[in-house]
Design an enzyme around this catalytic site. Structure first.
Site, mmCIF file in Angstrom:
data_model
loop_
_atom_site.group_PDB
_atom_site.id
_atom_site.type_symbol
_atom_site.label_atom_id
_atom_site.label_comp_id
_atom_site.label_asym_id
_atom_site.label_seq_id
_atom_site.Cartn_x
_atom_site.Cartn_y
_atom_site.Cartn_z
ATOM 1 C CE LYS A 161 -3.969 -2.269 1.921
ATOM 2 N NZ LYS A 161 -5.159 -2.180 2.765
ATOM 3 N NE ARG A 162 3.741 2.815 5.535
ATOM 4 C CZ ARG A 162 4.409 2.297 6.556
ATOM 5 N NH1 ARG A 162 5.613 1.818 6.348
ATOM 6 N NH2 ARG A 162 3.900 2.299 7.750
#
Length: 501
Positions: free
Chosen positions: A261-262
């Site tokens: 996600k990052r």
RNA sequence: GGCCCCUUCGUCUAUCGGUUAGGACAGCAGAUUUUCAUUCUGCAGAGAGGGGUUCGAUUCCCCUAGGGGCUACCA
């Protein structure tokens, strides 16, 4: 037997494209087989629950055009479709296993287990047949102790009793035969002390109860599939067990590990379908939607990331994907996420867009830029600029000169090419265009070129200045294509104004 | 550490024992566009290494190496 496929995300935040691709493949197979595509929310982890995540997942599927046949919103005969609303049955199934000697209560606390892990050197502690007799559970304790613990309502987990020494063979649609030795498997927790089932239990119970025929999920589930098979056996459901297809992971662009996600922030491109707005700007994340992608392009890109029909076709509509999809042709190795390729797909779709598909968005974007859209020809601007962009939202910023008469000139670039002898030619071109009929690309263009040729000033000096006069820049569409869209009056006015600057 | 999965151009991939190993993205060059972009054409670029099996291996098997996943009362 209809094919029933489920997408079963857990609402722990925005869904990234790996999850989207899983959903897509499930959808494709369901549609191809004339079966059902089901959304099931796996919210059995109270600690990781994120408000709004479920709605986000649903909006994402809708945005991509993956219509659900059954799910928390649409309902269905197999509901409820949220595991938190099915809690009672998991307990019953787990208890049934205990009654049959296939599972057991365990009272080891999280701290107990942590201490055990610490006491063993490498990572080798495993709660299995070799240690369970030394742990605090209904297999090691006396009947009296068990009864006491139960009556005292001591927090417990329920664990699967894995019998060692058997080999578990999985027929995976993408990987073929995968074999596990049950001796290597631990006694997985099926039911947590907070009253919620673990994924393993809930997933097997629900897939069975919902008549799921095929499971398509990420490769991270492959190792625990052996446990799932054991569970199907324990329940006596092995003859209706779904098929398994374990998808390769989507990897980071640099290849180190799976996309997370990052990574969107880290690499500067979206990894989520939809933007996830937050009051805290640092936590807001961009989506393919906010980046300007067409959902069809995202679907096309994702479909081909790890799957290929074996032909050289690259562009597929959703219908074509449905017709051609084949789980056995899924590539086995993980695929790097290539944003350039995603952009290329989007460009293909943007170039095919009809004006009617784009009009509403162009208007919204034009208004946001403060344009007077009534002042110019929006269709003409769109047609001219469409082939020049990869993202629809790039059009309006390029189109500003169609909607205002106060042109901002890129003087630095213009002055490099400006020659004083061009000014009178601009005036003459303006004169020549006064009466040409019709005023269009061909006729006006020919008339202007004729005038320039007879002026004795080089075409290469004049043409760029004509464009500069019209647009303020040294690059862009053909001068007379712009002129046609602008119309006679504005074209002539801008040539004359520019000659006097 | 243990278990499992994987390994073809920089990237995504085709090939289901016999191919000049094909395509797409990106890159480079050229053409068109009197600009830029688009478009078109071309160039460059790959079977991880080692053993087998076979008349013949990118393809089948084994080993090694490398990458990845799992190894929670998370999914």
């Amino acid at each position: 037997m209809p094919n029933r496929l489920r997408f079963a995300p857990s609402p722990t935040g925005a869904l990234h494209i790996g999850g989207i691709r899983t959903a897509l493949y499930n959808f494709l197979l369901a549609r191809q087989k004339g079966g059902q595509f089901i959304l099931r929310i796996e919210d059995t982890d109270q600690n990781r629950f994120v408000p709004g995540a479920e709605a986000y997942i649903i909006r994402s599927l809708e945005w991509l055009g993956l219509q659900m046949d059954e799910g928390p919103v649409s309902g269905g005969l197999y509901g409820p479709y949220k595991q938190s609303e099915r809690l009672l049955m998991y307990k019953d199934y787990a208890t049934k296993l205990i009654d049959e000697g296939k599972a057991y209560y365990a009272w080891d606390t999280a701290e107990d287990l942590e201490a055990k892990r610490q006491s063993v050197q490498d990572h080798s502690f495993k709660y299995d047949a070799s240690v369970r007799t030394h742990m605090k559970n209904s297999l090691s304790l006396s009947g009296e102790e068990v009864k006491t613990n139960l009556e005292a309502d001591l927090p417990y987990t329920i664990r699967l009793k894995v019998e060692p020494g058997q080999s578990i063979i999985i027929q995976d649609k993408v990987r073929g035969e995968v074999v596990f030795d049950s001796t290597e498997l631990d006694d997985k927790v099926l039911f947590k002390s907070d009253g919620f089932p673990t994924y393993h239990l809930a997933n097997v119970v629900d897939d069975h109860l919902m008549d799921i025929s095929d499971v398509i999920r990420g490769e991270e589930w492959l190792p625990s599939t052996a446990h799932h098979v054991l569970l199907y056996r324990a329940f006596g459901w092995e003859d209706t067990m779904p098929t398994f297809s374990h998808l390769p992971l989507i990897l980071k662009p640099n290849g180190n590990g799976k996309l997370s996600k990052r990574d969107g922030q880290k690499f500067g491109f979206p990894v989520f379908p939809l933007a996830w707005p937050s009051d805290n700007p640092a936590e807001s994340i961009e989506g393919f939607d906010s980046y300007g992608f067409e959902p069809e392009a995202v679907v096309n890109f994702l479909a081909l990331l790890g799957w290929n029909p074996g032909t050289e076709q690259e562009i597929f509509s959703l219908e074509e994907l449905i017709a051609n999809f084949d789980p056995e042709k899924i590539h086995k190795a993980g695929a790097r996420f290539d944003f350039d390729k995603a952009l290329w797909f989007n460009q293909q779709y943007v170039h095919k867009l009809e004006f009617s598909d784009a009009e509403e968005r162009l208007r919204t974007q034009g208004q946001a830029l403060g344009f007077d859209l009534n002042a110019g020809d929006l269709v003409g601007a769109f047609r001219l600029l469409q082939p020049r962009v990869s993202l629809l939202k790039e059009i309006m910023p390029l189109a500003y000169y169609f909607f205002t008469d106060s042109i901002e000139f890129d003087n630095e670039e213009i002055n490099k090419k400006w020659k004083p002898e061009v000014a009178p030619v601009l005036e003459k071109v303006a004169d020549a265009l006064q009466n040409v009929e019709p005023f269009n690309f061909d006729v006006a263009g020919a008339a202007a070129k004729e005038m320039i040729n007879s002026s004795g000033v080089k075409m290469g000096l004049v043409m760029p200045m004509l464009r500069a006069a019209l647009t303020g820049t040294m690059q862009g569409p053909d001068v007379f294509a712009i002129a046609e869209v602008l119309g006679r009056e504005k074209t002539i006015q801008r040539f004359r104004d520019f000659a006097k600057r």
